[in-house]
Scaffold this motif. Structure first.
Motif, PDB file in Angstrom:
ATOM      1  N   UNK A 158     -27.144  10.339  18.415  1.00  0.00           N
ATOM      2  CA  UNK A 158     -27.392  11.651  17.815  1.00  0.00           C
ATOM      3  C   UNK A 158     -28.373  11.541  16.658  1.00  0.00           C
ATOM      4  N   UNK A 159     -28.863  12.668  16.225  1.00  0.00           N
ATOM      5  CA  UNK A 159     -29.721  12.766  15.038  1.00  0.00           C
ATOM      6  C   UNK A 159     -28.876  13.355  13.920  1.00  0.00           C
TER       7      UNK A 159
ATOM      8  N   UNK B 121     -25.922  -5.948  11.609  1.00  0.00           N
ATOM      9  CA  UNK B 121     -26.119  -5.561  10.204  1.00  0.00           C
ATOM     10  C   UNK B 121     -27.600  -5.486   9.834  1.00  0.00           C
ATOM     11  N   UNK B 122     -28.441  -5.229  10.817  1.00  0.00           N
ATOM     12  CA  UNK B 122     -29.880  -5.065  10.620  1.00  0.00           C
ATOM     13  C   UNK B 122     -30.186  -3.567  10.513  1.00  0.00           C
ATOM     14  N   UNK B 123     -31.013  -3.204   9.560  1.00  0.00           N
ATOM     15  CA  UNK B 123     -31.396  -1.809   9.386  1.00  0.00           C
ATOM     16  C   UNK B 123     -32.265  -1.363  10.565  1.00  0.00           C
ATOM     17  N   UNK B 124     -31.863  -0.273  11.224  1.00  0.00           N
ATOM     18  CA  UNK B 124     -32.623   0.241  12.358  1.00  0.00           C
ATOM     19  C   UNK B 124     -33.264   1.601  12.065  1.00  0.00           C
ATOM     20  N   UNK B 125     -32.889   2.234  10.977  1.00  0.00           N
ATOM     21  CA  UNK B 125     -33.503   3.488  10.531  1.00  0.00           C
ATOM     22  C   UNK B 125     -33.247   3.609   9.035  1.00  0.00           C
ATOM     23  N   UNK B 126     -34.271   4.076   8.296  1.00  0.00           N
ATOM     24  CA  UNK B 126     -34.140   4.113   6.845  1.00  0.00           C
ATOM     25  C   UNK B 126     -35.090   5.141   6.255  1.00  0.00           C
TER      26      UNK B 126
ATOM     27  N   UNK C 242     -32.408  11.045  10.324  1.00  0.00           N
ATOM     28  CA  UNK C 242     -32.571   9.800  11.083  1.00  0.00           C
ATOM     29  C   UNK C 242     -31.849   9.881  12.417  1.00  0.00           C
ATOM     30  N   UNK C 243     -32.335   9.109  13.381  1.00  0.00           N
ATOM     31  CA  UNK C 243     -31.636   8.939  14.653  1.00  0.00           C
ATOM     32  C   UNK C 243     -30.662   7.781  14.531  1.00  0.00           C
TER      33      UNK C 243
ATOM     34  N   UNK D   1     -23.640  16.374   5.298  1.00  0.00           N
ATOM     35  CA  UNK D   1     -23.970  15.367   6.303  1.00  0.00           C
ATOM     36  C   UNK D   1     -23.612  15.996   7.631  1.00  0.00           C
ATOM     37  N   UNK D   2     -24.613  16.131   8.533  1.00  0.00           N
ATOM     38  CA  UNK D   2     -24.354  16.852   9.774  1.00  0.00           C
ATOM     39  C   UNK D   2     -25.219  16.342  10.918  1.00  0.00           C
ATOM     40  N   UNK D   3     -24.733  16.569  12.125  1.00  0.00           N
ATOM     41  CA  UNK D   3     -25.501  16.298  13.330  1.00  0.00           C
ATOM     42  C   UNK D   3     -26.449  17.471  13.521  1.00  0.00           C
ATOM     43  N   UNK D   4     -27.713  17.162  13.854  1.00  0.00           N
ATOM     44  CA  UNK D   4     -28.711  18.201  14.089  1.00  0.00           C
ATOM     45  C   UNK D   4     -29.372  17.957  15.444  1.00  0.00           C
ATOM     46  N   UNK D   5     -30.074  18.936  15.928  1.00  0.00           N
ATOM     47  CA  UNK D   5     -30.761  18.829  17.211  1.00  0.00           C
ATOM     48  C   UNK D   5     -32.003  17.957  17.124  1.00  0.00           C
ATOM     49  N   UNK D   6     -32.468  17.529  18.277  1.00  0.00           N
ATOM     50  CA  UNK D   6     -33.677  16.694  18.350  1.00  0.00           C
ATOM     51  C   UNK D   6     -34.927  17.477  17.959  1.00  0.00           C
TER      52      UNK D   6
END
Length: 187
Positions: free
Chosen positions: A79-80, A106-111, A132-133, A160-165
């Motif tokens: 999700x985004x 434990x590697x950052x994949x989005x920041x 972020x995705x 903090x919420x889920x949003x659409x693509x």
């Protein structure tokens, strides 16, 4: 004299009860120079009868502190997500919202720490988003408010919420190239 002292004690206790110098429940302070900063809550100047959190530099610092929390990513995989809220700064080196997604290694994949759009100096309340995705191999999501070097930052109305693509990603969420690109600078 006793009446003046009693009045002073009453005023001091009212001031102390309106600002709390500790991390709010569920949050903690950390960072490269966390001991150079303090955090707490106080009555909001943005919305009457609500509470804001703050980070405040005790003196000028070469580092940063963040008021943050980390959550399990299981419910957000694929999700985004968006962290949004309001920030206000006073004499800030940099004040910002931030979010990071880590994978099972434990590697950052989005920041995104709003580095290119952080609040500096004195700024009134403004709304900000970090989007972020969360990939399928995500382990956790860390997010919060940061202050770098000096000054103060206040946060209010965080969500903090889920949003659409259809909601655009913010910094640091771009896919990595599988190989080096344009090493000769010809393009």
């Amino acid at each position: 004299m006793k009446k003046i002292f009693a009045t002073a004690v009453l005023i001091a206790s009212c001031i102390a009860s309106s600002a709390h110098a500790a991390a709010p429940r569920g949050w903690f302070i950390t960072g490269s120079a966390q001991n150079d900063f303090e955090t707490g809550t106080e009555a909001s100047t943005r919305v009457p009868k609500s509470t804001s959190a703050y980070l405040r530099a005790k003196s000028e610092s070469n580092g940063f502190a963040t008021l943050m929390q980390t959550i399990d990513a299981a419910a957000y995989k694929g999700k985004r997500v968006r962290l949004s809220g309001y920030l206000r700064t006073k004499d800030a080196g940099k004040g910002a919202l931030w979010m990071r997604v880590d994978d099972t290694d434990k590697k950052s994949v989005a920041f995104d720490n709003m580095d290119d759009r952080a609040q500096q100096g004195d700024k009134p309340w403004q709304s900000f988003d970090v989007v972020l995705d969360v990939p399928d191999n995500a382990r956790d999501i860390a997010f919060g408010v940061l202050l770098q070097n000096k000054g103060e930052v206040w946060a209010d109305g965080l969500k903090f919420e889920v949003v659409g693509k259809d909601v655009p990603l913010t910094g640091g969420a771009h896919p990595l190239s599988p190989a080096p690109v344009n090493l000769g600078f010809v393009e």
